[in-house]
Design a protein around this motif. Sequence first.
Motif, short mmCIF file in Angstrom:
data_model
loop_
_atom_site.label_atom_id
_atom_site.label_comp_id
_atom_site.label_asym_id
_atom_site.label_seq_id
_atom_site.Cartn_x
_atom_site.Cartn_y
_atom_site.Cartn_z
N ALA A 59 0.83 -1.21 0.00
CA ALA A 59 0.00 0.00 0.00
C ALA A 59 0.86 1.26 0.00
CB ALA A 59 -0.93 0.00 1.21
N LEU A 60 1.92 1.25 0.79
CA LEU A 60 2.82 2.40 0.83
C LEU A 60 3.61 2.53 -0.48
CD1 LEU A 60 4.18 2.11 4.49
CD2 LEU A 60 2.78 3.97 3.55
N HIS A 61 3.98 1.41 -1.04
CA HIS A 61 4.71 1.44 -2.32
C HIS A 61 3.85 2.08 -3.41
CE1 HIS A 61 7.40 0.26 -5.53
NE2 HIS A 61 6.42 -0.40 -6.13
N ARG A 62 2.57 1.68 -3.46
CA ARG A 62 1.67 2.26 -4.46
C ARG A 62 1.46 3.74 -4.21
NH1 ARG A 62 -1.44 -2.67 -3.29
NH2 ARG A 62 -0.98 -4.20 -4.93
N ALA A 63 1.40 4.13 -2.94
CA ALA A 63 1.22 5.55 -2.62
C ALA A 63 2.40 6.37 -3.15
CB ALA A 63 1.08 5.74 -1.12
N HIS A 64 3.60 5.87 -2.98
CA HIS A 64 4.78 6.57 -3.48
C HIS A 64 4.77 6.61 -5.02
CE1 HIS A 64 7.10 7.47 0.12
NE2 HIS A 64 6.77 6.27 0.61
N LEU A 65 4.33 5.53 -5.64
CA LEU A 65 4.26 5.51 -7.10
C LEU A 65 3.29 6.56 -7.62
CD1 LEU A 65 4.29 1.68 -7.94
CD2 LEU A 65 6.15 3.32 -8.25
N ILE A 66 2.11 6.65 -6.98
CA ILE A 66 1.12 7.64 -7.40
C ILE A 66 1.63 9.05 -7.19
CG2 ILE A 66 -1.14 8.63 -6.79
CD1 ILE A 66 -2.17 5.81 -6.44
N TRP A 67 2.26 9.29 -6.04
CA TRP A 67 2.77 10.62 -5.75
C TRP A 67 3.87 11.01 -6.73
CZ3 TRP A 67 1.37 14.91 -4.14
CH2 TRP A 67 2.24 15.90 -3.64
N ASP A 68 4.75 10.08 -7.06
CA ASP A 68 5.81 10.36 -8.02
C ASP A 68 5.22 10.62 -9.41
OD1 ASP A 68 7.71 10.02 -6.06
OD2 ASP A 68 8.18 7.94 -6.61
N ALA A 69 4.21 9.86 -9.79
CA ALA A 69 3.59 10.06 -11.11
C ALA A 69 2.89 11.40 -11.18
CB ALA A 69 2.60 8.93 -11.38
N GLU A 70 2.20 11.79 -10.11
CA GLU A 70 1.52 13.08 -10.10
C GLU A 70 2.52 14.24 -10.16
OE1 GLU A 70 -2.62 11.95 -7.72
OE2 GLU A 70 -1.28 13.48 -6.92
N ARG A 71 3.63 14.08 -9.46
CA ARG A 71 4.66 15.12 -9.53
C ARG A 71 5.24 15.22 -10.93
NH1 ARG A 71 8.38 14.51 -4.14
NH2 ARG A 71 8.51 12.38 -4.93
N ALA A 72 5.45 14.09 -11.58
CA ALA A 72 5.99 14.10 -12.94
C ALA A 72 5.03 14.78 -13.91
CB ALA A 72 6.29 12.67 -13.39
N LEU A 73 3.73 14.65 -13.64
CA LEU A 73 2.71 15.26 -14.50
C LEU A 73 2.29 16.65 -14.02
CD1 LEU A 73 0.48 12.09 -14.98
CD2 LEU A 73 2.00 13.11 -16.69
N HIS A 74 2.94 17.13 -12.95
CA HIS A 74 2.62 18.44 -12.36
C HIS A 74 1.16 18.51 -11.92
CE1 HIS A 74 6.54 19.83 -13.68
NE2 HIS A 74 6.27 19.40 -14.90
N LEU A 75 0.67 17.40 -11.37
CA LEU A 75 -0.70 17.34 -10.85
C LEU A 75 -0.71 17.21 -9.33
CD1 LEU A 75 -2.26 14.88 -13.46
CD2 LEU A 75 -2.52 17.36 -13.39
N ASN A 76 0.42 17.37 -8.71
CA ASN A 76 0.57 17.12 -7.27
C ASN A 76 0.11 18.32 -6.44
OD1 ASN A 76 2.85 18.36 -8.54
ND2 ASN A 76 4.03 18.11 -6.65
N VAL A 77 -1.19 18.55 -6.43
CA VAL A 77 -1.75 19.70 -5.70
C VAL A 77 -2.07 19.36 -4.25
CG1 VAL A 77 -2.75 20.65 -7.82
CG2 VAL A 77 -4.11 19.11 -6.40
N GLU A 78 -2.05 18.07 -3.91
CA GLU A 78 -2.51 17.65 -2.59
C GLU A 78 -1.73 18.29 -1.45
OE1 GLU A 78 -2.86 13.91 -5.26
OE2 GLU A 78 -1.64 15.73 -5.12
N LEU A 79 -0.43 18.32 -1.58
CA LEU A 79 0.41 18.83 -0.48
C LEU A 79 0.12 20.30 -0.22
CD1 LEU A 79 2.60 18.04 1.53
CD2 LEU A 79 4.32 18.73 -0.16
N ALA A 80 -0.01 21.09 -1.27
CA ALA A 80 -0.29 22.52 -1.11
C ALA A 80 -1.65 22.74 -0.45
CB ALA A 80 -0.24 23.21 -2.47
N VAL A 81 -2.66 21.97 -0.87
CA VAL A 81 -4.00 22.10 -0.27
C VAL A 81 -3.97 21.67 1.19
CG1 VAL A 81 -6.39 21.29 -0.40
CG2 VAL A 81 -5.12 21.75 -2.50
N ASN A 82 -3.26 20.59 1.48
CA ASN A 82 -3.14 20.08 2.83
C ASN A 82 -2.52 21.11 3.77
OD1 ASN A 82 -0.88 17.85 4.46
ND2 ASN A 82 -3.03 18.01 4.98
N HIS A 83 -1.44 21.74 3.35
CA HIS A 83 -0.75 22.72 4.19
C HIS A 83 -1.55 24.02 4.31
CE1 HIS A 83 3.36 21.08 5.09
NE2 HIS A 83 2.86 20.14 4.29
#
Length: 263
Positions: A59-83
């Motif tokens: 589960a953690l491995h998949r989470a890292h894969l999704i996060w890395d893929a979103e960052r590569a696609l510049h779709l990683n908005v979650e962290l900014a919204v969270n903070h």
Amino acid sequence: MTSTATNLAPVRRGLGPLLPARLRPLDRPRLWVELVFTAVGYWAYTRSRNAVPAERGAALHRAHLIWDAERALHLNVELAVNHAADKVTWLVVGMNYYYATLHFIVTIGVLVWLYTRHPARYRSARTALYAATLLALMGFIFCALAPPRFLAAEGFIDTVVKHHTWGSWASGDVASMSNQYAAMPSVHIIWSAWAGLALAFLARRTWVRVLGVLYPLATFTVILATANHFLADAAAGAATLAAGFLIQRLLTGRPAYPRLQRS
């Protein structure tokens, strides 16, 4: 045939029906049968969901894969919204309670509203919801996924733990009863979008229809702000709900929310 049913637009050919006419009535089901069916269905869903092996490593491995893929696609908005949400204590605490409670309250409320006010629509709408929820369970079984709040090293804040909201994972009262790796797809998106569509299509008052549109958008913001889901989980939830409506259409041969013929 009821007056409500006679006002429904004719069924278009092409998608279904797979069920015989006697198994796809438009009238309202008996209340006690529906209550038993819903209760048993939810009990089975909850037991099955929580019985899924945690598979923490995968589960953690998949989470890292999704996060890395979103960052590569510049779709990683979650962290900014969270903070951003975490900087406003009253807001993020409210979001924590929103996440924990409205998920059930609104969905049950809309089911009751459909049953009492729109009986000819109830069966189809309920079937789409149940089909999508069952598909989501398949996702939990075959694709255990850790939510973003588990990726503390990436900077994510678990807002429930930090602000000691009721139901804190850290206290064990929730973690012991729920599979924390059942994040893909997001059932919060499935249920909120289903409820929002029902209100948007069927409510008579404009402000209620507007709430129907805003509710899934607010839920989408909440699941990101509380670090409970990735953007990918939300997209998968929307796709799963669409599949639920497709299954309903194939079974009954009619859309869940056909247009009313106005005189």
